[in-house]
Design an enzyme around this catalytic site. Sequence first.
Site, mmCIF file in Angstrom:
data_model
loop_
_atom_site.group_PDB
_atom_site.id
_atom_site.type_symbol
_atom_site.label_atom_id
_atom_site.label_comp_id
_atom_site.label_asym_id
_atom_site.label_seq_id
_atom_site.Cartn_x
_atom_site.Cartn_y
_atom_site.Cartn_z
ATOM 1 N N ARG A 61 5.101 -42.445 28.393
ATOM 2 C CA ARG A 61 4.137 -42.723 29.458
ATOM 3 C C ARG A 61 3.353 -43.993 29.146
ATOM 4 O O ARG A 61 3.164 -44.840 30.000
ATOM 5 C CB ARG A 61 3.191 -41.532 29.617
ATOM 6 C CG ARG A 61 2.139 -41.733 30.690
ATOM 7 C CD ARG A 61 0.805 -42.081 30.057
ATOM 8 N NE ARG A 61 -0.126 -42.480 31.097
ATOM 9 C CZ ARG A 61 -1.042 -43.401 30.940
ATOM 10 N NH1 ARG A 61 -1.166 -44.035 29.796
ATOM 11 N NH2 ARG A 61 -1.852 -43.717 31.902
ATOM 12 N N HIS A 66 1.771 -49.318 30.351
ATOM 13 C CA HIS A 66 1.094 -50.491 29.805
ATOM 14 C C HIS A 66 2.026 -51.582 29.315
ATOM 15 O O HIS A 66 1.573 -52.573 28.762
ATOM 16 C CB HIS A 66 0.175 -50.066 28.656
ATOM 17 C CG HIS A 66 -0.825 -49.039 29.064
ATOM 18 N ND1 HIS A 66 -1.858 -49.300 29.940
ATOM 19 C CD2 HIS A 66 -0.950 -47.724 28.728
ATOM 20 C CE1 HIS A 66 -2.570 -48.194 30.123
ATOM 21 N NE2 HIS A 66 -2.039 -47.227 29.401
#
Length: 100
Positions: A61, A66
């Site tokens: 994730r 990011h």
Amino acid sequence: MSPLEQAVVQRKLSHLHEILTLLREERSKPLTYADTFQLAGQHGLITMDLAQRLIPAAGLRNRLAHDYEAIDPSRVHAALPIAFQDLSELAEALAARVRI
């Protein structure tokens, strides 16, 4: 994995974190997504076995959300069947705890 698919996976994991944060006890606030799964297991929301299997999803994730590092689409694709199985088990465990 397309950018759209990456966004969907990331959002689903974010939803899980939000749900488990709402279910948590005040003294055990998860600091990371990995903590979310660990605490869910410790508080009996899910089995510890499932919690340990889901912890790697926290790292995925973060990488998807990011862009921490290059994503190898073939590795993500290979992991999806296992992830879907574990996430389905998670959904069933949480649904069993919700009363409507």
